[in-house]
Design an enzyme around this catalytic site. Structure first.
Site, PDB file in Angstrom:
ATOM      1  N   ARG A 238     -87.103  34.870 -22.504  1.00 10.20           N
ATOM      2  CA  ARG A 238     -87.135  33.413 -22.658  1.00 10.20           C
ATOM      3  C   ARG A 238     -87.756  33.071 -23.993  1.00 10.20           C
ATOM      4  O   ARG A 238     -88.643  33.789 -24.477  1.00 10.20           O
ATOM      5  CB  ARG A 238     -88.035  32.779 -21.592  1.00 10.20           C
ATOM      6  CG  ARG A 238     -87.375  32.405 -20.305  1.00 10.20           C
ATOM      7  CD  ARG A 238     -86.482  31.162 -20.435  1.00 10.20           C
ATOM      8  NE  ARG A 238     -85.819  30.871 -19.179  1.00 10.20           N
ATOM      9  CZ  ARG A 238     -84.678  31.424 -18.776  1.00 10.20           C
ATOM     10  NH1 ARG A 238     -84.055  32.313 -19.517  1.00 10.20           N
ATOM     11  NH2 ARG A 238     -84.137  31.088 -17.613  1.00 10.20           N
ATOM     12  N   GLU A 267     -85.066  25.850 -27.768  1.00 12.17           N
ATOM     13  CA  GLU A 267     -83.609  25.920 -27.923  1.00 12.17           C
ATOM     14  C   GLU A 267     -82.942  24.716 -27.257  1.00 12.17           C
ATOM     15  O   GLU A 267     -83.498  24.179 -26.290  1.00 12.17           O
ATOM     16  CB  GLU A 267     -83.079  27.238 -27.337  1.00 12.17           C
ATOM     17  CG  GLU A 267     -83.313  27.393 -25.849  1.00 12.17           C
ATOM     18  CD  GLU A 267     -82.873  28.752 -25.315  1.00 12.17           C
ATOM     19  OE1 GLU A 267     -83.320  29.785 -25.836  1.00 12.17           O
ATOM     20  OE2 GLU A 267     -82.074  28.748 -24.365  1.00 12.17           O
ATOM     21  N   HIS A 285     -78.267  32.272 -26.526  1.00 10.39           N
ATOM     22  CA  HIS A 285     -78.583  32.367 -25.089  1.00 10.39           C
ATOM     23  C   HIS A 285     -77.331  32.708 -24.262  1.00 10.39           C
ATOM     24  O   HIS A 285     -76.911  31.927 -23.390  1.00 10.39           O
ATOM     25  CB  HIS A 285     -79.224  31.063 -24.582  1.00 10.39           C
ATOM     26  CG  HIS A 285     -80.005  31.258 -23.308  1.00 10.39           C
ATOM     27  ND1 HIS A 285     -81.149  30.579 -23.005  1.00 10.39           N
ATOM     28  CD2 HIS A 285     -79.800  32.082 -22.246  1.00 10.39           C
ATOM     29  CE1 HIS A 285     -81.609  30.958 -21.823  1.00 10.39           C
ATOM     30  NE2 HIS A 285     -80.797  31.885 -21.341  1.00 10.39           N
TER      31      HIS A 285
HETATM   32  C1  8YV Z   1     -78.753  31.073 -17.604  1.00  9.52           C
HETATM   33  C2  8YV Z   1     -80.689  32.701 -17.941  1.00  9.52           C
HETATM   34  O1  8YV Z   1     -77.415  31.047 -17.855  1.00  9.52           O
HETATM   35  O2  8YV Z   1     -80.496  33.369 -15.705  1.00  9.52           O
HETATM   36  C3  8YV Z   1     -81.246  33.032 -16.612  1.00  9.52           C
HETATM   37  O3  8YV Z   1     -82.481  32.982 -16.463  1.00  9.52           O
HETATM   38  O4  8YV Z   1     -81.396  32.654 -18.896  1.00  9.52           O
HETATM   39  C4  8YV Z   1     -79.231  32.438 -18.068  1.00  9.52           C
HETATM   40  O5  8YV Z   1     -78.546  33.419 -17.335  1.00  9.52           O
HETATM   41  C5  8YV Z   1     -79.405  29.924 -18.317  1.00  9.52           C
HETATM   42  O6  8YV Z   1     -80.787  29.910 -18.045  1.00  9.52           O
HETATM   43  C6  8YV Z   1     -78.846  28.566 -17.908  1.00  9.52           C
HETATM   44  O7  8YV Z   1     -79.233  28.259 -16.606  1.00  9.52           O
END
Ligand code: 8YV
Length: 328
Positions: A238, A267, A285
């Site tokens: 993250r 972001e 991402h």
């Molecule tokens: C998501 C991600 O697509 O699953 C997660 O934690 O970072 C990604 O797979 C994104 O967070 C949008 O919800």
């Protein structure tokens, strides 16, 4: 009357159609992230929500959503949800674990390889017409095979990254609150170490841990200072795990050799410094972004929503206290 549900961002049409067979669905196929004010307005009369990691579910929002019974994340990470506040408001919170482990690990490895072998930099250079012929010292990168990989966060995604690293004959060290299963350590030759030791030893450092107030700026200027000069940092966890301003500085001054990043503080905005640097491979991402995986994430999120709104315990319940409380 059928439960009313908000889907906050664009999802595959077949999933939307499936949700419409059970719920009154308000969608947002525009792919524009709803502002907090819009989220509050649209959620006010809903029983459930299918949300993404960009939708913040916190106490102030929940106070304005008296009907809300379930918030189901289309993501494994759930730092966008205040779980104690959800529990206090009787709102079920869920996520989509497991189905994206391999896909996210694939991207971590892609970024690791890209940064090590200067792939994005080399392609930019080639497209710009700079290639005038082969040279012995052209675009020299770093070997991935037999190098040491330090994985921070040995959950399911970290383990999937470790399995890939094993195939590249890498030495694997990891840092995690708990120890990984001994059989896994043995099979991959992985060793658990303290974070600072990992940073001082690894040629590649890969972040695959959740973001929380405790892990905010886990990799800051001091810790970047512990890394080897040849080291490459990969972040598929993250934004916020890394102090991006400190990382830009470490990359700019070649304190570390490079980075491969899929996530950023704040972001979709990212620190402008990254864009000016050649020694960082950047993706927007897309860790879980394959059609197959996003289909599975959608199916899991929908199943959680359906269960929560029909009185069944959702498979990926994040705040079990809320469930126990309901059954009393
Ligand atoms: C998501 C991600 O697509 O699953 C997660 O934690 O970072 C990604 O797979 C994104 O967070 C949008 O919800």
């Amino acid at each position: 009357m059928r439960p009313r549900v908000l889907v906050t961002l664009g999802i595959f049409p077949e999933l939307l159609a499936q949700l419409r067979t059970q719920f009154e669905v308000e969608d947002n196929q525009t792919d524009r992230v709803l502002s907090p004010a819009e989220l509050v307005r649209r959620l006010g009369d809903k029983d459930g929500a299918l949300i993404t990691g960009y939708d913040r579910i916190d106490a102030s929002l929940l106070e304005t959503c008296p009907r809300l019974k379930a918030a189901c994340n289309l993501a494994v990470g759930y730092n966008n949800m205040d779980l104690p506040a959800c529990t206090a408001h009787g709102v079920i919170a869920t996520n989509t674990p497991d189905v994206l482990n391999d896909t996210t690990a694939d991207l971590a490895f892609a970024l690791l390889l890209a940064a090590a072998r200067r792939i994005t930099e080399a392609e930019r250079w080639l497209r710009a017409g700079h290639w005038e012929g082969w040279r012995n010292d052209q675009m020299l990168g770093q070997d991935v095979h037999h190098a040491t990989l330090g994985i921070v966060g040995m959950g399911q995604i970290g383990r999937a990254i470790a399995r890939r690293a094993h195939g590249f004959d890498m030495r694997i060290i990891y840092h995690n609150r708990g120890r990984a299963p001994v059989e896994l350590e043995r099979a991959l030759g992985a060793r658990r170490v303290e974070l600072d030791e990992l940073l001082g030893t690894a040629d590649f450092v890969c972040l695959a841990l959740p973001y929380s107030p405790e892990t905010h700026h886990l990799i800051d200027a001091r810790r970047l200072g512990l890394m080897k000069a040849n080291a490459i940092l990969v972040n598929v966890g993250r934004g916020g795990l890394v102090d991006d301003a400190a990382l830009v500085e470490a990359l700019r001054t070649r304190r570390i050799a490079g980075a491969g990043l899929d996530v950023y503080e704040g972001e979709p905005a990212l620190h402008a410094g990254f864009l000016a640097l050649d020694n960082v491979a950047l993706t927007p991402h897309i860790g879980s972004a394959t059609r197959a995986t996003r289909m599975q994430m959608g199916a899991v999120a929908a199943e959680n929503l359906t269960a929560a709104l029909s009185g069944r315990r959702p498979p990926n319940l994040l705040n079990p206290e809320v469930w126990e409380h309901r059954r009393r």
